[in-house]
Design a protein around this motif. Structure first.
Motif, mmCIF file in Angstrom:
data_model
loop_
_atom_site.group_PDB
_atom_site.id
_atom_site.type_symbol
_atom_site.label_atom_id
_atom_site.label_comp_id
_atom_site.label_asym_id
_atom_site.label_seq_id
_atom_site.Cartn_x
_atom_site.Cartn_y
_atom_site.Cartn_z
ATOM 1 N N PHE A 75 9.969 4.936 -10.130
ATOM 2 C CA PHE A 75 10.141 5.969 -9.101
ATOM 3 C C PHE A 75 8.816 6.718 -8.956
ATOM 4 C CE2 PHE A 75 14.596 5.368 -10.233
ATOM 5 C CZ PHE A 75 15.189 5.377 -8.982
ATOM 6 N N ASP A 76 8.370 6.915 -7.728
ATOM 7 C CA ASP A 76 7.153 7.708 -7.560
ATOM 8 C C ASP A 76 7.528 9.186 -7.508
ATOM 9 O OD1 ASP A 76 8.058 8.288 -5.024
ATOM 10 O OD2 ASP A 76 6.462 7.233 -3.961
ATOM 11 N N ASP A 77 6.548 10.012 -7.176
ATOM 12 C CA ASP A 77 6.777 11.450 -7.231
ATOM 13 C C ASP A 77 7.688 11.967 -6.135
ATOM 14 O OD1 ASP A 77 5.151 11.619 -9.485
ATOM 15 O OD2 ASP A 77 3.370 11.563 -8.219
ATOM 16 N N TRP A 78 8.008 11.106 -5.179
ATOM 17 C CA TRP A 78 8.920 11.505 -4.108
ATOM 18 C C TRP A 78 10.244 10.742 -4.224
ATOM 19 C CZ3 TRP A 78 3.761 11.225 -4.041
ATOM 20 C CH2 TRP A 78 3.097 12.404 -3.709
ATOM 21 N N ASP A 79 10.492 10.256 -5.441
ATOM 22 C CA ASP A 79 11.731 9.545 -5.764
ATOM 23 C C ASP A 79 11.909 8.252 -4.974
ATOM 24 O OD1 ASP A 79 12.565 11.204 -7.812
ATOM 25 O OD2 ASP A 79 13.506 12.617 -6.428
ATOM 26 N N TYR A 118 -9.038 -5.561 -10.593
ATOM 27 C CA TYR A 118 -8.102 -4.549 -10.101
ATOM 28 C C TYR A 118 -7.038 -5.186 -9.211
ATOM 29 C CZ TYR A 118 -11.145 -0.807 -11.708
ATOM 30 O OH TYR A 118 -11.875 0.047 -12.498
ATOM 31 N N MET A 164 1.652 8.424 5.701
ATOM 32 C CA MET A 164 0.289 8.161 5.246
ATOM 33 C C MET A 164 0.271 7.101 4.140
ATOM 34 S SD MET A 164 -2.668 10.711 3.918
ATOM 35 C CE MET A 164 -2.733 11.496 5.492
ATOM 36 N N LYS A 165 -0.758 6.261 4.186
ATOM 37 C CA LYS A 165 -0.887 5.174 3.212
ATOM 38 C C LYS A 165 -1.164 5.718 1.807
ATOM 39 C CE LYS A 165 -3.065 0.791 4.583
ATOM 40 N NZ LYS A 165 -1.872 0.047 4.618
ATOM 41 N N MET A 166 -0.669 5.002 0.821
ATOM 42 C CA MET A 166 -0.997 5.382 -0.561
ATOM 43 C C MET A 166 -1.312 4.087 -1.312
ATOM 44 S SD MET A 166 -1.105 6.937 -3.448
ATOM 45 C CE MET A 166 -0.714 6.566 -5.135
ATOM 46 N N ILE A 167 -2.560 3.959 -1.735
ATOM 47 C CA ILE A 167 -2.990 2.739 -2.422
ATOM 48 C C ILE A 167 -3.192 3.046 -3.900
ATOM 49 C CG2 ILE A 167 -4.709 0.872 -2.495
ATOM 50 C CD1 ILE A 167 -3.372 0.994 0.219
ATOM 51 N N ALA A 168 -2.502 2.291 -4.747
ATOM 52 C CA ALA A 168 -2.652 2.448 -6.197
ATOM 53 C C ALA A 168 -3.460 1.272 -6.729
ATOM 54 C CB ALA A 168 -1.279 2.483 -6.848
ATOM 55 N N ASN A 169 -4.564 1.561 -7.401
ATOM 56 C CA ASN A 169 -5.407 0.513 -7.983
ATOM 57 C C ASN A 169 -5.261 0.559 -9.494
ATOM 58 O OD1 ASN A 169 -7.235 -0.447 -5.611
ATOM 59 N ND2 ASN A 169 -7.258 1.778 -5.484
ATOM 60 N N HIS A 170 -4.853 -0.542 -10.077
ATOM 61 C CA HIS A 170 -4.742 -0.599 -11.534
ATOM 62 C C HIS A 170 -5.621 -1.717 -12.057
ATOM 63 C CE1 HIS A 170 -1.401 2.182 -11.821
ATOM 64 N NE2 HIS A 170 -0.860 1.575 -10.792
#
Ligand code: SF4
Ligand code: SF4
Lengths: 304, 96
Positions: free
Chosen positions: B46-50, B17, B1-7
């Motif tokens: 590292f994200d939450d899934w390493d 952004y 599944m896609k994961m989009i991070a907006n900063h």
């Protein structure tokens, strides 16, 4: 110095809680999540995946001692010691400084997971209104984050901004929301998006004869418009829920609902514990995944 | 599944952004964004899934308009920004 000058109107209720329906944790899997935020810290203890105890307090001068104080307060009266907790996840702004944590997980992931537990698997859009930032999060039915957007600019639209206003207007923070809703006619939002300028603007409005209720309504309205723009940018999908301290402020929540035309799910737990709760759920899953006990896992924390 | 991070952020002048498709980052070995950005906007964490994923450096998140201005001249803005050219996986998008 008069009483108004010394009273801390921003001070919200700090407390701990223990689930009366779980008489004993012995023989069960105990996990914990500790959320050290910029203004508040929470520790949640779960027993076999059920909410057992938590604490909610103001963050102290440093993250490690805030984390220790929070977990000690959550364990108070339970007979638990740190050694009984099989896996702990640290989250929040100070997550890498939770000395007894086995792993750090971002507050975005923890809030989504916590909201999934608190509100159920139908939550798709989550607004976390924290002490110093605000995040719009999308998640799936398992509470896994699919996108997020964070406001990184300033304290407007955050718990800290609300605390500043409560002090400025000498209104206890728990009463701000209800007071702001007592106006007969909704004033225009304060125009500034920066909390410093909004404060100056509010002082000017008070001098111009506005009531406190009207100024609070204008500020809550500005805060609501500001966070709605975050939600709109990240996309809004039902069901919608709010976590964080501001979720307890009906003046902001009702205005957000009004602008969006969507009702937020009603919380049955303290909305401030969502991050720590998500951390405790991650801890349970990570413990099961690792299939090992705490000492073997501590090396994983290095550099995180 | 896609994961989009907006900063980024929104201020009186607009919305600034940077969106990162971090699922693409987890498969990326080059990390071209690090050297390809003259403003040193990106870092790897590292994200939450390493998984190793790109993120916008904390110190840059509330200054994107100024930092990126050098790559976005008012006239003659390139079709693709240096960061986008450096990221072969096409994981970086700018909102402005
Ligand atoms: S180069 Fe692109 S895909 Fe690779 S880490 Fe950077 S942003 Fe992600
Ligand atoms: S436009 Fe891209 S390459 Fe240029 S400074 Fe911004 S992020 Fe870096």
């Amino acid at each position: 110095m008069n009483e108004n000058e010394t009273k801390e109107y921003w001070r919200w209720k700090e407390y701990n809680w223990k689930n009366p329906d779980i008489p004993d944790w012995r023989g069960s899997l105990v996990t914990a999540g500790v959320d050290v935020g910029s203004t508040s810290s929470q520790a949640v203890i779960m027993v076999d995946g059920e909410l057992y105890a938590f604490s909610n307090m103001r963050t102290g001068s440093d993250s490690p001692s805030s984390a220790i104080d929070a977990i000690n307060w959550a364990m108070e009266g339970t007979g638990l010691t740190l050694d009984d907790i099989r896996f702990t996840v640290g989250t929040g702004y100070g997550r890498v400084n939770v000395p007894f944590a086995n792993k750090a997980v971002t507050e975005i992931a923890c809030h989504a997971r916590g909201a999934n537990f608190m509100y159920g698997p139908t939550v798709r859009t989550l607004l976390d209104m924290g002490g110093q930032d605000c995040k719009a999060i999308h998640c799936d039915e398992r509470g896994k984050v699919t996108s997020f957007l964070m406001n990184d600019k300033c304290a407007a639209g955050t718990g800290r901004g609300m605390e500043v206003f409560a002090n400025l207007l000498a209104v206890p923070i728990e009463e701000v929301g209800a007071m702001s809703l007592s106006v007969e006619e909704e004033p225009a939002p304060v125009s500034s998006t920066c909390v410093v300028f909004a404060k100056t603007e509010a002082t000017g409005l008070l001098r111009a004869g506005w009531s406190k209720e009207k100024v609070l309504a204008a500020y809550c309205s500005a805060m609501a418009s500001r966070v709605v723009s975050l939600l709109e940018r990240n996309g809004m999908e039902k069901d919608f829920a709010i976590t964080g301290g501001i979720a307890k402020n009906p003046g902001v929540v009702q205005r957000i609902e009004r602008i969006l035309g969507v009702e937020a799910l009603k919380p049955i737990y303290d909305t401030q514990i969502a991050g720590a709760l998500g951390g405790a759920l991650f801890a349970k899953a990570l413990f099961a995944k690792a299939g090992k006990d705490k000492p073997a896992l501590q090396g994983k924390m290095a550099g995180r | 599944m896609k994961m989009i991070a907006n900063h980024g952020y929104k201020d009186g002048s607009g919305e600034y952004y940077i969106s990162l498709d971090t699922d693409k980052c987890s498969l990326c070995e080059e990390h071209g964004c690090l050297d390809g950005c003259p403003g040193q906007v990106f870092e790897i964490e590292f994200d939450d899934w390493d998984e190793e994923v790109a993120t916008v450096r904390a110190g840059a998140r509330n200054k994107l308009k100024q930092i990126c201005a050098a790559c976005k001249p008012v006239s003659g803005r390139p079709l693709r920004l240096p960061c986008q050219i450096a990221c072969v996986s096409d994981a970086i998008k700018h909102s402005w």
